[in-house]
Design a protein around this motif. Structure first.
Motif, mmCIF file in Angstrom:
data_model
loop_
_atom_site.group_PDB
_atom_site.id
_atom_site.type_symbol
_atom_site.label_atom_id
_atom_site.label_comp_id
_atom_site.label_asym_id
_atom_site.label_seq_id
_atom_site.Cartn_x
_atom_site.Cartn_y
_atom_site.Cartn_z
ATOM 1 N N CYS A 35 0.845 -1.195 0.000
ATOM 2 C CA CYS A 35 0.000 0.000 0.000
ATOM 3 C C CYS A 35 0.881 1.245 0.000
ATOM 4 O O CYS A 35 1.885 1.293 0.707
ATOM 5 C CB CYS A 35 -0.909 -0.012 1.233
ATOM 6 N N ALA A 37 -0.648 4.451 0.415
ATOM 7 C CA ALA A 37 -1.470 5.587 0.856
ATOM 8 C C ALA A 37 -0.790 6.412 1.944
ATOM 9 O O ALA A 37 -1.166 7.552 2.176
ATOM 10 C CB ALA A 37 -2.838 5.105 1.325
ATOM 11 N N CYS A 38 0.160 5.801 2.661
ATOM 12 C CA CYS A 38 0.913 6.619 3.623
ATOM 13 C C CYS A 38 2.354 6.142 3.669
ATOM 14 O O CYS A 38 2.709 5.134 3.050
ATOM 15 C CB CYS A 38 0.258 6.592 5.009
ATOM 16 N N HIS A 40 4.125 4.558 5.618
ATOM 17 C CA HIS A 40 4.512 3.227 6.083
ATOM 18 C C HIS A 40 4.749 2.266 4.908
ATOM 19 O O HIS A 40 5.498 1.297 5.040
ATOM 20 C CB HIS A 40 3.433 2.629 6.990
ATOM 21 N N CYS A 41 4.053 2.510 3.782
ATOM 22 C CA CYS A 41 4.169 1.631 2.598
ATOM 23 C C CYS A 41 4.096 0.162 3.014
ATOM 24 O O CYS A 41 4.990 -0.656 2.669
ATOM 25 C CB CYS A 41 5.462 1.906 1.837
ATOM 26 N N ILE A 44 1.449 -6.145 2.810
ATOM 27 C CA ILE A 44 0.327 -6.758 3.531
ATOM 28 C C ILE A 44 0.053 -8.144 2.962
ATOM 29 O O ILE A 44 -0.265 -8.295 1.773
ATOM 30 C CB ILE A 44 -0.948 -5.884 3.427
ATOM 31 N N GLY A 50 -3.071 -3.387 7.166
ATOM 32 C CA GLY A 50 -1.941 -2.483 7.321
ATOM 33 C C GLY A 50 -1.885 -1.947 8.738
ATOM 34 O O GLY A 50 -2.767 -2.221 9.564
ATOM 35 N N VAL A 51 -0.859 -1.158 9.012
ATOM 36 C CA VAL A 51 -0.685 -0.569 10.350
ATOM 37 C C VAL A 51 -1.927 0.223 10.758
ATOM 38 O O VAL A 51 -2.305 0.262 11.926
ATOM 39 C CB VAL A 51 0.573 0.341 10.345
ATOM 40 N N CYS A 52 -2.592 0.858 9.808
ATOM 41 C CA CYS A 52 -3.768 1.685 10.106
ATOM 42 C C CYS A 52 -4.993 0.866 10.483
ATOM 43 O O CYS A 52 -5.970 1.421 10.983
ATOM 44 C CB CYS A 52 -4.114 2.547 8.899
ATOM 45 N N ASP A 100 -2.640 6.146 10.946
ATOM 46 C CA ASP A 100 -1.400 5.394 10.756
ATOM 47 C C ASP A 100 -0.404 5.672 11.882
ATOM 48 O O ASP A 100 0.647 5.051 11.924
ATOM 49 C CB ASP A 100 -0.781 5.722 9.386
ATOM 50 N N ILE A 153 -5.007 7.892 4.776
ATOM 51 C CA ILE A 153 -5.307 6.453 4.745
ATOM 52 C C ILE A 153 -6.701 6.177 4.185
ATOM 53 O O ILE A 153 -7.054 5.027 3.947
ATOM 54 C CB ILE A 153 -5.147 5.806 6.142
#
Ligand code: SF4
Length: 383
Positions: A35, A37-38, A40-41, A44, A50-52, A100, A153
């Protein structure tokens, strides 16, 4: 009764392919995705999140939040805070759930920490972009803002709302931690006018305590400025965390190195969520930080959250002749003198920002009473 996770997992779409890609199958794992979107990339694995916690991999595809809001409210644009964009305008704010990062002092933790903290519960309400924009127009808003949770996110949803908002002649904005990527900024660029980045610290160790890294945030600030998106930067001043002279000097010198015209807001902390030990920020702490920002060369430095207690540091002054151009008390505009071209009326210096041709007045009667309660909220809650 379904859990919050089950409810949210029903309100998703496949993520935009600009914001994720499959990871080529390796010997140990198949169907993994990455991902963008933030910052962290996240890589998954199938069936994981993801982390979020709100973007997840199902069957080798990334699914992302869509079609709900966890909060809708009209605020003065000064509350976001944007001080150099349509002063006095009403900002129609909406948010989803999740973040995130996991800042222990988060003032929006009820929405941001959903799915991470069992005490963070804010019921999602079904929504569609058309209804949100209609509601924003009915409220008299000029700007539609994705806020309350981390908007990066949930960028697919924000972009869908912003498309409709632009068609209706509204401006669009993010209130964000700035943990972006080149991919998500490119994705948003056609739809976004204003961007607020929370620069929480200038120490990577502090960012790691909050669950992030500083580098993607600094890259986002540089990129937003380079893209011509109107940017304002905010630092919540937390005693003992980010308020040393050295850290503030490095932070403001960085912002000034991108542009001395970026407004920097230094705002007062009050105890919240899990951060209950530092004392609340005092007016003199804000003023000290503001002086450091000015010494770094920043032309527009503002102190926030302590109205009337920060010696004119809520006002916009002409960088050239010193004239007071916009006088504020908290979110309230007390006086407005910019010309229709956004210049100082005394020396004609151009003041950077996204100004209206003229000050339309504030549509609030007092800080802060919206004209009427959100029609959308009334409909959704059947009141
Ligand atoms: S938005 Fe960020 S935290 Fe969430 S899955 Fe994507 S990269 Fe990971």
């Amino acid at each position: 009764m379904p859990t919050l996770r089950e409810v949210l997992d029903d309100r998703v779409i496949e993520g935009d392919r600009a914001l994720w890609e499959p990871i080529p199958d390796g010997a140990s794992a198949r169907n993994r995705v990455r991902c963008y979107a933030c910052g962290h990339c996240c890589p998954i694995a199938e069936g994981q999140r993801g982390v979020c916690k709100v973007r997840f991999n199902q069957g080798g595809k990334l699914y992302v939040p869509f079609g709900y809001v966890a909060g809708v409210q009209c605020d003065p644009i000064e509350k976001k805070p944007f001080f150099h964009a349509s002063p006095g305008a009403l900002a129609y704010s909406f948010g989803m759930l999740g973040c995130d990062l996991h800042c222990s002092y988060c003032q929006n933790w009820v929405t941001s920490q959903a799915l991470r903290d069992p005490e963070a519960v804010s019921p999602p309400m079904p929504a569609d972009p058309e209804s949100l924009v209609k509601d924003a127009l009915a409220q008299g808003a000029k700007v539609v803002v994705s806020t309350y949770n981390e908007p990066l996110i949930t960028s697919e949803w924000a972009a869908a709302v912003f498309r409709k908002a632009r068609e209706a002649g509204l401006q669009t904005a993010y209130v964000s931690n700035g943990n972006g990527t080149p991919q998500v900024l490119k994705y948003l660029q056609p739809w976004i006018d204003l961007y607020k980045v929370d620069l929480k610290s200038f120490d990577d160790r502090h960012y790691r305590q909050l669950g992030g890294r500083i580098e993607p945030i600094l890259d986002t600030i540089r990129a937003l400025h380079g893209m011509g998106i109107w940017l304002e930067v905010v630092t919540l001043l937390i005693p003992g965390f980010n308020d040393s002279d050295d850290e503030l000097r490095s932070l403001t010198e960085f912002v000034a190195s991108v542009s001395v015209d970026i407004p920097w807001h230094v705002t007062a902390f009050h105890q919240d969520y899990k951060m209950t030990s530092p004392a609340d920020t005092r007016p003199q702490d804000l003023v000290r930080a503001a002086m450091i920002g000015r010494a770094a060369g920043l032309r527009y430095v503002y102190c926030g959250n302590l109205p009337g207690r920060v010696r004119g540091l809520e006002d916009t002054h002409c960088y050239q002749c010193g004239e007071t151009l916009i006088r504020r008390l908290g979110y309230w505009i007390e006086d407005y003198k910019l010309t229709s071209e956004g210049a100082c009326p005394v020396c004609r210096a151009a003041i950077p920002g996204r100004w209206s041709r003229e000050f339309d007045g504030q549509i609030t009667a007092a800080p802060f009473l919206p004209r009427s309660r959100s029609r959308l909220v009334r409909i959704l809650t059947s009141e």
